[in-house]
Design an enzyme around this catalytic site. Structure first.
Site, short mmCIF file in Angstrom:
data_model
loop_
_atom_site.label_atom_id
_atom_site.label_comp_id
_atom_site.label_asym_id
_atom_site.label_seq_id
_atom_site.Cartn_x
_atom_site.Cartn_y
_atom_site.Cartn_z
N GLU A 87 24.82 -4.00 -23.17
CA GLU A 87 25.97 -2.87 -22.25
C GLU A 87 25.48 -1.76 -21.83
O GLU A 87 26.15 -1.44 -20.74
CB GLU A 87 27.03 -2.62 -23.72
CG GLU A 87 27.91 -1.59 -23.14
CD GLU A 87 28.81 -1.26 -24.48
OE1 GLU A 87 30.13 -1.56 -24.10
OE2 GLU A 87 28.34 -0.41 -25.38
N ASP A 88 24.40 -1.24 -22.43
CA ASP A 88 24.00 0.04 -21.66
C ASP A 88 23.19 0.17 -20.51
O ASP A 88 23.17 0.84 -19.83
CB ASP A 88 23.07 0.65 -22.96
CG ASP A 88 23.76 1.14 -24.14
OD1 ASP A 88 24.91 1.80 -23.96
OD2 ASP A 88 23.28 1.10 -25.21
N HIS B 248 27.79 6.92 -28.79
CA HIS B 248 28.39 6.73 -27.39
C HIS B 248 29.96 6.85 -27.26
O HIS B 248 30.37 6.77 -28.47
CB HIS B 248 27.88 5.25 -27.00
CG HIS B 248 26.66 5.16 -26.59
ND1 HIS B 248 25.64 4.23 -27.15
CD2 HIS B 248 25.79 5.70 -25.43
CE1 HIS B 248 24.47 4.27 -26.72
NE2 HIS B 248 24.71 5.08 -25.61
N CYS C 250 28.37 -3.60 -27.55
CA CYS C 250 27.14 -3.26 -26.99
C CYS C 250 26.54 -4.54 -26.64
O CYS C 250 25.17 -4.48 -26.00
CB CYS C 250 26.24 -2.41 -28.29
SG CYS C 250 27.16 -1.13 -28.80
C1 CIR Z 1 20.41 3.28 -29.37
O1 CIR Z 1 20.30 4.21 -30.01
O2 CIR Z 1 20.32 3.50 -27.91
C2 CIR Z 1 20.60 1.64 -29.71
N1 CIR Z 1 19.77 1.59 -31.04
C3 CIR Z 1 21.77 1.26 -29.84
C4 CIR Z 1 22.57 1.46 -28.69
C5 CIR Z 1 24.08 1.09 -28.73
N2 CIR Z 1 24.80 0.89 -27.72
C6 CIR Z 1 26.13 1.45 -27.65
O3 CIR Z 1 26.70 2.04 -28.48
N3 CIR Z 1 26.73 1.18 -26.46
#
Ligand code: CIR
Length: 270
Positions: free
Chosen positions: A75-76, A158, A259
């Site tokens: 998702e990011d 987020h 995510c």
């Molecule tokens: C992070 O800290 O970037 C990853 N371990 C988790 C990302 C989760 N993504 C999100 O909430 N969109």
């Protein structure tokens, strides 16, 4: 935007990526916690199976990359709105290369690709909440043709870690003070009125809403095992196909349900 609103929650495709073994020790996390690799992989497979088999989405699976410990959190890496995909520039340096295969996959699906060119700007897809009416990013530069309002995230990783859409015009939010405050600011900044569904656990507010032609309203939400009190709140939504999905392992590295996929409506650009 009008077309997007009518299609809110309607998806045909999903992009996902598996869980690398490197996630266990190297994935970013806000609190130190031991992750069980087999458990994380199993729950991710179950999530993908829901998208594929239960919901009938066409699922594009990107290959796992051990050098990208957080790559399962696709998702990011992109924000897709209708037939346009914004390739992000993730805040964490260790996550920047996650966008490479994502961009290829979105190109292959014939989406219009927009890239962030400002070397000083960063954006994670998890910080962008598309409400069907307006985009609410946590920060910074997004393409000018989107109607956006920017909200400060007072706590949590987020914006979508504690605030997502549970249906058209329905914002699901955690009950903590910072979560409620963020929503209040969002509402003050917007001309649109949203209904609010508060769940006791902030992380449980991260749910996935879809509106599929042959399934109707669908909601992927937390399980009773993980968040019993929040699950009870979701169970009251009788007009939806409710699908509890576990992310007990992935949440240890701050991963929520949204995510783990990028959802796309290909009907928008056949
Ligand atoms: C992070 O800290 O970037 C990853 N371990 C988790 C990302 C989760 N993504 C999100 O909430 N969109």
């Amino acid at each position: 935007m009008a077309g997007l609103m009518a299609d809110f929650g309607n998806y045909t495709h999903a992009i996902v990526r598996g869980v690398p073994a490197s996630l266990v020790k190297e994935a970013l996390r806000s609190v130190q916690a031991e992750v069980d690799l087999a458990g994380a992989q199993k729950e991710h497979e179950a999530y993908v199976e829901v998208l594929k088999t239960k919901l009938g989405l066409e699922v594009v699976e990107l290959p796992v990359d051990e050098s990208l410990p957080d790559c399962v959190f696709v998702e990011d890496a992109a924000v897709v709105c209708g037939d346009t995909a914004l390739i992000t520039r993730p805040g964490a340096e260790s996550r920047r290369r996650e966008t490479e295969l994502m961009k290829e996959a979105l190109k292959n699906l014939n989406l219009n690709i927009v890239e962030m060119t400002d070397e000083n700007a960063t954006l994670d897809g998890g910080d962008v909440l598309f409400t069907g009416k307006l985009c609410h990013p946590q920060s910074l530069s997004t393409p000018k043709d989107y109607a956006v309002s920017t909200v400060p995230v007072l706590e949590g990783l987020h914006l979508k870690s504690f605030c997502t859409m549970g249906g058209p015009g329905l914002i699901v939010v955690g009950s903590s003070e910072p979560a409620q405050k963020t929503l209040k600011i969002m509402q003050q900044m917007s001309d649109h009125r949203y209904d609010k569904l508060t769940v006791p656990d902030d992380f449980a507010a991260n749910c996935v809403y879809m509106n599929l032609p042959d399934k109707g309203h669908v909601l992927l939400h937390c399980t009773t095992e993980q968040y019993p009190e929040s699950a009870k709140v979701f169970e009251k939504l009788k007009d939806r196909m409710l699908i509890p999905v576990s992310n007990a392992e992935k949440v240890k590295v701050d991963g929520g349900l949204t995510c783990c996929s990028v959802l796309i409506n290909k009907k928008a650009n056949i």
